[in-house]
Design a protein around this motif. Sequence first.
Motif, PDB file in Angstrom:
ATOM      1  N   ASP A 245       0.830  -1.207   0.000  1.00 50.83           N
ATOM      2  CA  ASP A 245       0.000   0.000   0.000  1.00 50.83           C
ATOM      3  C   ASP A 245       0.864   1.257   0.000  1.00 50.83           C
ATOM      4  O   ASP A 245       0.599   2.209  -0.748  1.00 50.83           O
ATOM      5  N   LEU A 246       1.904   1.264   0.825  1.00 48.78           N
ATOM      6  CA  LEU A 246       2.782   2.432   0.939  1.00 48.78           C
ATOM      7  C   LEU A 246       3.462   2.740  -0.389  1.00 48.78           C
ATOM      8  O   LEU A 246       3.592   3.914  -0.773  1.00 48.78           O
ATOM      9  N   ASN A 247       3.869   1.705  -1.104  1.00 44.02           N
ATOM     10  CA  ASN A 247       4.574   1.891  -2.378  1.00 44.02           C
ATOM     11  C   ASN A 247       3.656   2.382  -3.494  1.00 44.02           C
ATOM     12  O   ASN A 247       4.141   2.841  -4.532  1.00 44.02           O
ATOM     13  N   HIS A 248       2.344   2.259  -3.304  1.00 41.26           N
ATOM     14  CA  HIS A 248       1.408   2.622  -4.374  1.00 41.26           C
ATOM     15  C   HIS A 248       0.481   3.785  -4.006  1.00 41.26           C
ATOM     16  O   HIS A 248      -0.463   4.066  -4.734  1.00 41.26           O
ATOM     17  N   LEU A 249       0.761   4.461  -2.890  1.00 40.12           N
ATOM     18  CA  LEU A 249      -0.118   5.536  -2.435  1.00 40.12           C
ATOM     19  C   LEU A 249      -0.288   6.643  -3.461  1.00 40.12           C
ATOM     20  O   LEU A 249      -1.340   7.282  -3.537  1.00 40.12           O
ATOM     21  N   PHE A 250       0.760   6.887  -4.269  1.00 40.28           N
ATOM     22  CA  PHE A 250       0.706   7.989  -5.223  1.00 40.28           C
ATOM     23  C   PHE A 250       0.324   7.525  -6.629  1.00 40.28           C
ATOM     24  O   PHE A 250       0.394   8.305  -7.575  1.00 40.28           O
ATOM     25  N   ASP A 251      -0.076   6.263  -6.757  1.00 41.94           N
ATOM     26  CA  ASP A 251      -0.568   5.769  -8.044  1.00 41.94           C
ATOM     27  C   ASP A 251      -1.986   6.287  -8.275  1.00 41.94           C
ATOM     28  O   ASP A 251      -2.788   6.364  -7.334  1.00 41.94           O
ATOM     29  N   ARG A 252      -2.298   6.609  -9.517  1.00 45.16           N
ATOM     30  CA  ARG A 252      -3.630   7.097  -9.837  1.00 45.16           C
ATOM     31  C   ARG A 252      -4.684   6.033  -9.534  1.00 45.16           C
ATOM     32  O   ARG A 252      -4.528   4.872  -9.892  1.00 45.16           O
ATOM     33  N   PHE A 253      -5.743   6.448  -8.850  1.00 42.61           N
ATOM     34  CA  PHE A 253      -6.908   5.628  -8.510  1.00 42.61           C
ATOM     35  C   PHE A 253      -6.621   4.547  -7.468  1.00 42.61           C
ATOM     36  O   PHE A 253      -7.505   3.763  -7.145  1.00 42.61           O
TER      37      PHE A 253
END
Length: 300
Positions: A245-253
């Motif tokens: 989750d932390l690694n993808h927090l700034f991914d769109r949607f």
Amino acid sequence: MNMHYIIILFLIVLIYVLTRHYFLKKEIKRATKQLNERNNKRTEKKIDLSFFDRDLEKLVKEINQQIDAIREVQAKKRVSENELKQAISYISHDIRTPMTSILGYIQLLESENITREMRVEYVNIIKKSTKRLKVLLEDFFELSIIEQADYPVNLERVQLNELILDVLLGFYEALNKRNIEPTIHIPNEKIVILADVSSVKRVIENLVINAVRHSSGQIIIQLKKSDSSAQLIISNSVNQLSEHDLNHLFDRFYKADQTRSGEGTGLGLPIAKSLMEKMNGNLTAEFMEHQLFMKCEWPN
């Protein structure tokens, strides 16, 4: 005697030159064959040499560097394509959910066997779904505009102390509704950065919205200054957050709960990060001891 020596020396030099020429030509053919096999996708190996020549080594080194550059571009392209596919999947889901709700309740409204109270309830549900759909489309449009290379930012001297407090005042009702009393550390010393005022406000709003929405009870807002940068850190307590989750927090949607439900669009953090980068700043996330830290950093 001297003439005989000269002839022998000449023959030695000639043999050396011819031999070198032979091996160089052979090595060039070998390198060409390797490159041809790569171009026809029969191998992924880089070019190697069995006969070493300084100039030929330089040429092969440049070719191999070009191969590395192409590999990097192709890898980035694959990542970008996967992100686009995932984004399309997410936005399709997020649009379909409120649209299905709207169409379903419109059909119910067409029924003659509903009471006035039920009709009012259905209309309110339709309004709520329509509002969610509007927010999603506006956020998606805003992000697509921000990510354009020529997105305008008006960099000027901005005093962070007062700006942060002004933005926080707008969240009084939302915080009170969640029974959250944030801990705020704003120094008396004026902290000035070079930034775009409206972009800074948008970043702070998105981070506070994210903290309020996902906090398990505690929010801390800190403004700091170092020799090299000004830092705004907004942290909130989180019961559970995985490394993924932390690694993808700034991914769109992206949404950590993976349910794709709730009020959030999954675009608030990507918008904030894009705006920070447009202002030559940076936005990072860190998770420690059940606290999620969002750190905005502007260079001095």
